[in-house]
Enzyme design. Structure first.
Site, PDB file in Angstrom:
ATOM      1  N   LYS A 103       0.831  -1.212   0.000  1.00  0.00           N
ATOM      2  CA  LYS A 103       0.000   0.000   0.000  1.00  0.00           C
ATOM      3  C   LYS A 103       0.864   1.259   0.000  1.00  0.00           C
ATOM      4  O   LYS A 103       0.636   2.180  -0.779  1.00  0.00           O
ATOM      5  CB  LYS A 103      -0.930   0.025   1.229  1.00  0.00           C
ATOM      6  CG  LYS A 103      -1.811  -1.188   1.364  1.00  0.00           C
ATOM      7  CD  LYS A 103      -2.697  -1.120   2.602  1.00  0.00           C
ATOM      8  CE  LYS A 103      -1.941  -1.085   3.915  1.00  0.00           C
ATOM      9  NZ  LYS A 103      -1.141  -2.302   4.215  1.00  0.00           N
ATOM     10  N   ARG A 116      -9.203   1.499   9.879  1.00  0.00           N
ATOM     11  CA  ARG A 116      -8.646   0.192  10.216  1.00  0.00           C
ATOM     12  C   ARG A 116      -9.664  -0.674  10.948  1.00  0.00           C
ATOM     13  O   ARG A 116      -9.386  -1.809  11.273  1.00  0.00           O
ATOM     14  CB  ARG A 116      -7.497   0.481  11.153  1.00  0.00           C
ATOM     15  CG  ARG A 116      -6.330  -0.404  11.094  1.00  0.00           C
ATOM     16  CD  ARG A 116      -5.382  -0.083  10.025  1.00  0.00           C
ATOM     17  NE  ARG A 116      -4.127  -0.732  10.274  1.00  0.00           N
ATOM     18  CZ  ARG A 116      -2.971  -0.306   9.809  1.00  0.00           C
ATOM     19  NH1 ARG A 116      -2.909   0.764   9.074  1.00  0.00           N
ATOM     20  NH2 ARG A 116      -1.893  -0.977  10.042  1.00  0.00           N
ATOM     21  N   ARG A 171      11.807  -6.108   4.300  1.00  0.00           N
ATOM     22  CA  ARG A 171      11.689  -4.642   4.203  1.00  0.00           C
ATOM     23  C   ARG A 171      12.740  -3.951   5.068  1.00  0.00           C
ATOM     24  O   ARG A 171      13.000  -4.358   6.194  1.00  0.00           O
ATOM     25  CB  ARG A 171      10.305  -4.188   4.653  1.00  0.00           C
ATOM     26  CG  ARG A 171      10.198  -2.667   4.709  1.00  0.00           C
ATOM     27  CD  ARG A 171       8.794  -2.163   4.789  1.00  0.00           C
ATOM     28  NE  ARG A 171       8.052  -2.699   5.898  1.00  0.00           N
ATOM     29  CZ  ARG A 171       6.750  -2.520   6.067  1.00  0.00           C
ATOM     30  NH1 ARG A 171       6.062  -1.827   5.187  1.00  0.00           N
ATOM     31  NH2 ARG A 171       6.133  -3.033   7.101  1.00  0.00           N
ATOM     32  N   ARG A 174      11.870  -2.134  10.738  1.00  0.00           N
ATOM     33  CA  ARG A 174      10.834  -1.651  11.656  1.00  0.00           C
ATOM     34  C   ARG A 174      10.641  -2.674  12.776  1.00  0.00           C
ATOM     35  O   ARG A 174      10.623  -3.875  12.517  1.00  0.00           O
ATOM     36  CB  ARG A 174       9.506  -1.469  10.900  1.00  0.00           C
ATOM     37  CG  ARG A 174       9.348  -0.098  10.297  1.00  0.00           C
ATOM     38  CD  ARG A 174       8.169   0.046   9.384  1.00  0.00           C
ATOM     39  NE  ARG A 174       6.904  -0.518   9.837  1.00  0.00           N
ATOM     40  CZ  ARG A 174       5.764  -0.423   9.140  1.00  0.00           C
ATOM     41  NH1 ARG A 174       5.746   0.235   7.992  1.00  0.00           N
ATOM     42  NH2 ARG A 174       4.660  -0.970   9.580  1.00  0.00           N
ATOM     43  N   ARG A 182       0.023  -8.651  13.638  1.00  0.00           N
ATOM     44  CA  ARG A 182      -0.560  -7.704  12.662  1.00  0.00           C
ATOM     45  C   ARG A 182      -1.474  -8.417  11.682  1.00  0.00           C
ATOM     46  O   ARG A 182      -2.519  -7.880  11.297  1.00  0.00           O
ATOM     47  CB  ARG A 182       0.572  -6.980  11.919  1.00  0.00           C
ATOM     48  CG  ARG A 182       1.303  -6.000  12.812  1.00  0.00           C
ATOM     49  CD  ARG A 182       2.638  -5.624  12.246  1.00  0.00           C
ATOM     50  NE  ARG A 182       2.526  -4.831  11.045  1.00  0.00           N
ATOM     51  CZ  ARG A 182       3.494  -4.712  10.132  1.00  0.00           C
ATOM     52  NH1 ARG A 182       4.636  -5.372  10.288  1.00  0.00           N
ATOM     53  NH2 ARG A 182       3.332  -3.958   9.081  1.00  0.00           N
TER      54      ARG A 182
END
Ligand code: AP5
Length: 213
Positions: free
Chosen positions: A14, A89, A123, A156, A167
């Protein structure tokens, strides 16, 4: 006018697509994740409160997120449209958002879970400008350094395996019900988020340019 929201599980791409689309449409990219990480980095009271939830992979309380988003949404640059990335969310956030602004389109990023885990675990992020890289699919020009500002890239805290698991569960339980919510309103467009970033960008552009609901 483009008032767009991106929905999709963590790691679906996203943020990568939002940065490009917002630039192309000249609308602000409003990422609640980036805004919250900015507050955490700045050590503000809101950031200190949000930090623990984010590290654990849980949703930050609605009132805190609204505090940070409402201000941006009311900004002059968002009057001619915006791209919301990471908000709403849950159903309560969707209802609050509806009192602030209508949406023209909601794009849902669809992708298998094993690919999400590959994307999240590889990532690396710039802690200053928040640009996301990937060790395999989008490496920086100089290993470990942001292309834009040379800052050392980090992983992260919520990209650790334990937080990824939380998550994904939070997404399935709290965010996925929004798909039906927006489908019923005729706003939802599903996007196949597999393939290269350029392939996904083409699908995103077509969905945004398709006839309004
Ligand atoms: P947030 O920052 O919104 O995280 P997220 O939704 O979990 O999404 P991600 O940023 O992890 O993934 P993405 O889909 O943007 O993927 P990306 O483009 O980076 O939220 C973080 C936390 O903040 C939440 O857990 C919560 O605590 C809090 N929060 C935020 N909003 C909230 C709200 N509204 N309410 C309550 N709490 C909130 O891509 C991922 C990787 O894949 C990158 O390495 C990228 O380079 C790579 N990649 C991208 N596209 C491709 C492709 N096509 N092929 C191969 N690799 C790709």
């Amino acid at each position: 006018m483009h008032r767009i929201a991106f929905l999709g599980p963590p790691g679906a791409g996203k943020g990568t697509q939002a940065a490009e689309l917002a630039q192309a449409l000249r609308i602000p990219h409003l990422s609640t994740g980036d805004l919250l990480r900015g507050a955490v980095g700045a050590g503000s009271p809101l950031g200190r409160e949000a930090d623990g939830y984010m590290r654990a992979g849980k949703l930050v309380p609605d009132a805190l997120v609204l505090q940070i988003l409402a201000e941006r949404l009311a900004g002059a640059d968002a009057r001619a449209g915006f791209l919301l990335d990471g908000y709403p969310r849950n159903l309560a956030q969707a209802e609050t958002l509806a009192t602030l602004t209508p949406l023209d389109r909601v794009l849902s990023f669809e992708i298998p879970t094993d690919e999400l885990v590959r994307r999240l675990s590889g990532r690396r992020t710039c802690p200053v400008c928040q640009t996301a890289y990937h060790l395999v699919s989008k490496p920086p020009k100089v290993a470990g350094r942001c292309d834009r500002d040379g800052t050392e890239l980090i992983q992260r805290p919520d990209d650790r395996p334990e937080a990824i698991e939380v998550r994904l569960r939070v997404y399935a339980e709290q965010t996925a019900p929004l798909l039906d919510h927006y489908r019923r309103q005729g706003l939802l467009r599903a996007i196949d988020a597999t393939g290269t970033p350029a392939e996904v960008a083409g699908r995103v552009r077509r969905a945004v340019e398709s006839a309004p609901p």
